[in-house]
Design a protein around this motif. Structure first.
Motif, mmCIF file in Angstrom:
data_model
loop_
_atom_site.group_PDB
_atom_site.id
_atom_site.type_symbol
_atom_site.label_atom_id
_atom_site.label_comp_id
_atom_site.label_asym_id
_atom_site.label_seq_id
_atom_site.Cartn_x
_atom_site.Cartn_y
_atom_site.Cartn_z
ATOM 1 N N PHE A 150 -2.862 -22.556 21.028
ATOM 2 C CA PHE A 150 -3.249 -23.294 20.076
ATOM 3 C C PHE A 150 -4.211 -22.274 18.954
ATOM 4 O O PHE A 150 -4.352 -22.629 17.829
ATOM 5 C CB PHE A 150 -4.251 -24.329 20.370
ATOM 6 N N ALA A 151 -4.833 -21.171 19.605
ATOM 7 C CA ALA A 151 -5.451 -20.239 18.861
ATOM 8 C C ALA A 151 -4.780 -19.439 18.086
ATOM 9 O O ALA A 151 -5.306 -18.834 16.977
ATOM 10 C CB ALA A 151 -6.280 -19.549 19.959
ATOM 11 N N LYS A 152 -3.360 -19.275 18.083
ATOM 12 C CA LYS A 152 -2.637 -18.235 17.542
ATOM 13 C C LYS A 152 -2.481 -19.127 15.930
ATOM 14 O O LYS A 152 -1.717 -20.121 15.895
ATOM 15 C CB LYS A 152 -1.435 -17.916 18.010
ATOM 16 N N THR A 153 -2.983 -18.721 14.820
ATOM 17 C CA THR A 153 -2.701 -19.055 13.527
ATOM 18 C C THR A 153 -2.393 -17.918 12.782
ATOM 19 O O THR A 153 -3.103 -16.928 12.861
ATOM 20 C CB THR A 153 -3.884 -19.989 13.202
ATOM 21 N N ALA A 154 -1.837 -18.068 11.487
ATOM 22 C CA ALA A 154 -1.772 -17.043 10.507
ATOM 23 C C ALA A 154 -2.976 -17.138 9.741
ATOM 24 O O ALA A 154 -3.813 -17.826 9.622
ATOM 25 C CB ALA A 154 -0.711 -17.645 9.645
ATOM 26 N N SER A 155 -3.046 -15.892 9.226
ATOM 27 C CA SER A 155 -4.421 -15.435 8.504
ATOM 28 C C SER A 155 -4.074 -14.302 7.428
ATOM 29 O O SER A 155 -2.958 -13.487 7.769
ATOM 30 C CB SER A 155 -5.386 -14.760 9.325
ATOM 31 N N ASN A 156 -4.677 -14.710 6.378
ATOM 32 C CA ASN A 156 -4.497 -13.454 5.270
ATOM 33 C C ASN A 156 -5.440 -12.398 5.025
ATOM 34 O O ASN A 156 -6.522 -12.476 6.029
ATOM 35 C CB ASN A 156 -4.548 -14.239 3.814
ATOM 36 N N GLY A 157 -4.992 -11.457 4.426
ATOM 37 C CA GLY A 157 -6.105 -10.350 4.371
ATOM 38 C C GLY A 157 -5.591 -9.440 3.429
ATOM 39 O O GLY A 157 -4.485 -9.539 2.784
ATOM 40 N N LEU A 158 -6.385 -8.140 3.371
ATOM 41 C CA LEU A 158 -5.984 -7.196 2.289
ATOM 42 C C LEU A 158 -5.619 -5.790 3.186
ATOM 43 O O LEU A 158 -6.404 -5.631 4.073
ATOM 44 C CB LEU A 158 -6.960 -6.970 1.261
ATOM 45 N N ILE A 159 -4.689 -5.144 2.581
ATOM 46 C CA ILE A 159 -4.346 -3.859 3.468
ATOM 47 C C ILE A 159 -4.451 -2.741 2.285
ATOM 48 O O ILE A 159 -3.535 -2.901 1.355
ATOM 49 C CB ILE A 159 -3.028 -3.763 4.122
ATOM 50 N N ASN A 160 -5.336 -1.747 2.408
ATOM 51 C CA ASN A 160 -5.442 -0.326 1.324
ATOM 52 C C ASN A 160 -5.116 0.639 2.005
ATOM 53 O O ASN A 160 -5.248 0.968 3.190
ATOM 54 C CB ASN A 160 -6.965 -0.465 0.849
ATOM 55 N N MET A 161 -4.075 1.407 1.426
ATOM 56 C CA MET A 161 -3.733 2.733 1.968
ATOM 57 C C MET A 161 -3.247 3.455 0.751
ATOM 58 O O MET A 161 -3.081 3.292 -0.464
ATOM 59 C CB MET A 161 -2.337 2.411 2.892
ATOM 60 N N THR A 162 -3.234 4.831 1.252
ATOM 61 C CA THR A 162 -2.710 5.773 0.390
ATOM 62 C C THR A 162 -1.740 6.638 1.004
ATOM 63 O O THR A 162 -1.535 6.859 2.307
ATOM 64 C CB THR A 162 -4.061 6.857 0.317
ATOM 65 N N VAL A 163 -0.560 6.539 0.262
ATOM 66 C CA VAL A 163 0.899 7.231 0.714
ATOM 67 C C VAL A 163 1.075 8.461 -0.211
ATOM 68 O O VAL A 163 0.688 8.541 -1.311
ATOM 69 C CB VAL A 163 1.839 6.244 0.879
ATOM 70 N N MET A 164 2.079 9.108 0.429
ATOM 71 C CA MET A 164 2.627 10.436 -0.186
ATOM 72 C C MET A 164 3.512 9.863 -1.473
ATOM 73 O O MET A 164 4.262 8.961 -1.280
ATOM 74 C CB MET A 164 3.278 11.290 0.819
ATOM 75 N N ASN A 165 3.305 10.466 -2.449
ATOM 76 C CA ASN A 165 4.003 9.979 -3.670
ATOM 77 C C ASN A 165 5.459 10.838 -3.708
ATOM 78 O O ASN A 165 5.642 11.819 -3.950
ATOM 79 C CB ASN A 165 3.386 10.495 -5.007
ATOM 80 N N LYS A 166 6.528 10.049 -3.306
ATOM 81 C CA LYS A 166 7.895 10.465 -2.933
ATOM 82 C C LYS A 166 8.916 9.328 -3.321
ATOM 83 O O LYS A 166 8.361 8.109 -3.286
ATOM 84 C CB LYS A 166 8.044 11.131 -1.708
#
Length: 229
Positions: A150-166
């Motif tokens: 019952f405790a498992k529910t979907a949740s929203n959030g933000l993921i910020n990342m820096t990746v290599m430009n290729k």
């Protein structure tokens, strides 16, 4: 029935009747406090004070509705109680919000509505029903959070990342996220340097996902320079 003066209400036996009504209101506020404490421990917007005031107010209105019109011959005690139920519904709507097709605050709003019911029960003198209902609400909330299913529910959030430009860098990250069953609701892309791209994903995490382990897995990728949420 004649109307009691102010001084009559402080004389025996009327003062004991007033104290009994006050006891109902105090117990309702205490039960609301217990329910609100559980919500506060879950970091919800409506906590101890909100639930305590809702329960106290509902009990007060019920006492006034049932006993405050003793000088009338045809008073309907259910009218104010009915307005409390609908009024708390509008109050509960204030803690509900929708983001990325996920509804947040619905359980807290339902808890406030049920807390008002506890207050009405206490105001009408139904001690067993009011106290039992409050304990049942607390037990249900506690058990539902403790049982993993019952405790498992979907949740929203933000993921910020820096990746290599290729070539294909953004598409590769998107495929990785969808492969982890993470829904991408929005994306912002910003090029800061010639060899770097800043990405901000607005995502919906699936139920039961270990977000810490996922972030560590994401950070271990060779094409990811920095990551945070």
């Amino acid at each position: 029935m004649d109307v009691l003066s102010v001084w009559d209400q402080f004389e025996v036996p009327y003062i004991w009747t007033q104290m009994e009504y006050l006891l109902r209101i105090l117990i309702a506020a205490f039960l609301g406090l217990l329910i609100g404490n559980e919500r506060k421990n879950r970091n919800k917007s409506a906590g101890i004070r909100t639930h305590a005031i809702v329960a106290l107010g509902a009990a007060l209105m019920m006492v006034v509705s049932k006993y405050g019109f003793f000088d009338g011959y045809e008073a309907d005690a259910s009218r104010i109680a009915a307005q409390v139920v609908s009024g708390v519904g509008f109050l509960g709507a204030g803690v509900i919000f929708v983001r990325n097709n996920l509804v947040n605050g619905l359980t807290t709003a339902a808890g406030m509505w049920a807390t008002a019911g506890v207050g009405l029960a206490m105001g009408s003198g139904m001690y067993v029903i009011g106290i039992s209902s409050a304990l049942l609400i607390i037990i249900m909330q506690f058990v539902m959070h403790k049982i993993a299913y019952f405790a498992k529910t979907a949740s929203n959030g933000l993921i910020n990342m820096t990746v290599m430009n290729k070539a294909g860098a953004v598409a590769t990250i998107e495929q990785f996220l969808t492969g982890e069953h993470i829904e991408i609701a929005g994306l912002q892309i910003k090029k800061t340097k010639k060899d770097e791209i800043k990405l901000e994903f607005d995502v919906v995490f699936p139920p039961g996902l270990n977000q810490s382990a996922f972030m560590a897995k994401l950070a271990e990728r060779d094409d990811v320079l920095t990551v945070s949420k």
